[in-house]
Design an enzyme around this catalytic site. Structure first.
Site, short mmCIF file in Angstrom:
data_model
loop_
_atom_site.label_atom_id
_atom_site.label_comp_id
_atom_site.label_asym_id
_atom_site.label_seq_id
_atom_site.Cartn_x
_atom_site.Cartn_y
_atom_site.Cartn_z
N SER A 153 0.84 -1.20 0.06
CA SER A 153 0.19 0.23 0.02
C SER A 153 0.78 1.22 -0.06
CB SER A 153 -0.81 -0.15 1.46
OG SER A 153 -1.50 1.23 1.35
N TYR A 167 -1.70 -0.38 10.16
CA TYR A 167 -1.87 -1.07 9.00
C TYR A 167 -0.72 -0.68 8.06
CZ TYR A 167 -4.04 -1.08 4.03
OH TYR A 167 -3.99 -1.06 2.78
P1 NAP Z 1 -11.77 -5.25 0.23
O1 NAP Z 1 -12.36 -4.63 -0.90
O2 NAP Z 1 -12.05 -5.00 1.72
O3 NAP Z 1 -11.46 -6.85 -0.09
C1 NAP Z 1 -10.92 -7.80 0.72
C2 NAP Z 1 -10.79 -8.96 0.47
O4 NAP Z 1 -9.88 -9.68 1.10
C3 NAP Z 1 -12.12 -9.87 0.30
O5 NAP Z 1 -12.10 -10.66 -0.74
C4 NAP Z 1 -12.21 -10.33 1.58
O6 NAP Z 1 -12.97 -11.65 1.87
C5 NAP Z 1 -10.78 -10.82 1.80
N1 NAP Z 1 -10.32 -11.12 3.01
C6 NAP Z 1 -10.29 -10.17 4.15
N2 NAP Z 1 -9.80 -10.72 5.35
C7 NAP Z 1 -9.44 -11.97 4.97
C8 NAP Z 1 -8.81 -12.97 5.77
N3 NAP Z 1 -8.47 -12.83 6.85
N4 NAP Z 1 -8.63 -14.42 5.04
C9 NAP Z 1 -8.90 -14.25 3.60
N5 NAP Z 1 -9.42 -13.41 2.82
C10 NAP Z 1 -9.76 -12.05 3.34
O7 NAP Z 1 -10.16 -4.91 -0.13
P2 NAP Z 1 -9.20 -4.19 -1.07
O8 NAP Z 1 -9.39 -2.72 -1.14
O9 NAP Z 1 -9.67 -4.98 -2.42
O10 NAP Z 1 -7.89 -4.66 -0.48
C11 NAP Z 1 -7.17 -5.45 -1.19
C12 NAP Z 1 -5.60 -5.38 -0.80
O11 NAP Z 1 -5.31 -4.00 -1.52
C13 NAP Z 1 -5.35 -5.32 0.69
O12 NAP Z 1 -4.22 -5.97 1.02
C14 NAP Z 1 -5.39 -3.74 1.15
O13 NAP Z 1 -4.58 -3.65 2.05
C15 NAP Z 1 -4.80 -3.40 -0.25
N6 NAP Z 1 -4.90 -2.14 -0.51
C16 NAP Z 1 -6.04 -1.32 -0.66
C17 NAP Z 1 -6.11 -0.07 -0.95
C18 NAP Z 1 -7.43 0.62 -1.11
O14 NAP Z 1 -7.72 1.97 -1.14
N7 NAP Z 1 -8.50 -0.21 -1.35
C19 NAP Z 1 -5.06 0.87 -0.96
C20 NAP Z 1 -3.81 0.28 -0.79
C21 NAP Z 1 -3.69 -1.21 -0.72
P3 NAP Z 1 -14.64 -11.48 2.18
O15 NAP Z 1 -15.21 -11.01 0.96
O16 NAP Z 1 -15.02 -12.78 2.24
O17 NAP Z 1 -14.71 -10.80 3.13
#
Ligand code: NAP
Length: 258
Positions: A153, A167
């Site tokens: 991130s 985080y």
């Molecule tokens: P999201 O929309 O909240 O989706 C999270 C995904 O991870 C869902 O499929 C969820 O499953 C799964 N998950 C959560 N906890 C888990 C666990 N303990 N074991 C297995 N699966 C789990 O998140 P996102 O924004 O796409 O983020 C994905 C990655 O990108 C993360 O590592 C996040 O830190 C990183 N990131 C995101 C952003 C942003 O702005 N969105 C920015 C920087 C980095 P369920 O559907 O079953 O809940």
């Protein structure tokens, strides 16, 4: 001339994306299917969302499976990778994507239970998954090589003050893991890289207590907008592909210039 890298396009492409049911993971899984990968997605609880991703991949003519497995649980991780072995075959690509953040607060207010949840999921989960991927891909262990992409991130650089320093620090650990693991397994036919997304429109911001966080912050982004999950997926797919064959231990910031 002797080939110095693996021609991924000549291999059956089998991808595992943790947290592939929603957000960046789901966009990555769909784009990978369009590029000819068979895909396993894992998720924690949202089976409806996972099933929808599987259906859309199958409609693209690729094999897809969804496995409920918490990356904070080693038995779940072992079962997840074993299902990939049995149902899709030898893993060639892995995206360490599952990650969580919690309610925005200052470090002074964070309790140990929260810190354990964030670090167990984001750091230890990512290490244990990378371990299982390396065991399958390593040419020293009978594998055919492969590519790993860790989803870090932009928070690893900003520190996320007054929101979630825990985080941000967990993503700093992912950056360091990427650098070290890339060097460690380079001679085993495995490349390891990371993407650092910025403010991306997904549900993760709801966990922090601010669903509209991206819209609040977007004027501070040089490109003047938030990012879409597929824009992160495109960077991930490039790092998984042989187009990035001389890139390892590298980072792509998908942040709109932040
Ligand atoms: P999201 O929309 O909240 O989706 C999270 C995904 O991870 C869902 O499929 C969820 O499953 C799964 N998950 C959560 N906890 C888990 C666990 N303990 N074991 C297995 N699966 C789990 O998140 P996102 O924004 O796409 O983020 C994905 C990655 O990108 C993360 O590592 C996040 O830190 C990183 N990131 C995101 C952003 C942003 O702005 N969105 C920015 C920087 C980095 P369920 O559907 O079953 O809940």
């Amino acid at each position: 001339m002797e080939s110095i890298f693996y021609e991924w396009s000549d291999m059956d492409k089998v991808l595992l994306v943790t947290g592939g049911s929603r957000g960046i993971g789901a966009a990555t899984a769909r784009l990978a299917a369009a590029k000819g990968y068979d895909v396993c997605i894992s998720y924690r609880q949202n089976q409806t969302a996972a099933d929808s991703v599987v259906r859309s991949i199958e409609q693209q003519g690729q094999n897809a499976i969804a496995i409920a497995a918490d990356v904070a649980s080693e038995p779940d991780i072992l079962r997840l990778f074993s299902e990939v072995d049995q149902q899709l075959g030898l893993l060639t690509a892995f995206v360490n994507n599952a990650g969580i953040l919690e309610q925005q607060m200052s470090v002074a207010d964070m309790d140990v239970a929260r810190l354990n949840r964030v670090f167990s999921t984001n750091v230890i989960g990512s290490f244990l998954c990378a371990k299982e991927a390396v065991k399958r891909m390593s040419t020293l262990r009978g594998g055919g090589g492969g590519a790993i992409v860790n989803v870090s991130s932009g928070a690893a650089r900003s520190g996320s003050p007054s929101e979630y320093v825990d985080y941000a620090a967990s993503k700093g650990a992912i950056d360091t893991m990427t650098i070290g693991l890339a060097k460690e397994v380079a001679r085993e036919g495995i490349r390891v890289n990371a993407v650092r997304p910025g403010f991306i429109y997904t549900d993760i911001h709801t966990s922090g207590g601010e669903p509209n966080r991206v819209d609040r912050i977007k004027t501070a982004v040089p490109l003047q907008r938030g990012g879409q999950a597929v824009e992160v997926a495109q960077a991930i797919l490039w790092l998984l592909s042989d187009k990035s064959s001389f890139t390892t231990g590298g980072f792509i910031d998908v942040t709109g210039g932040v």
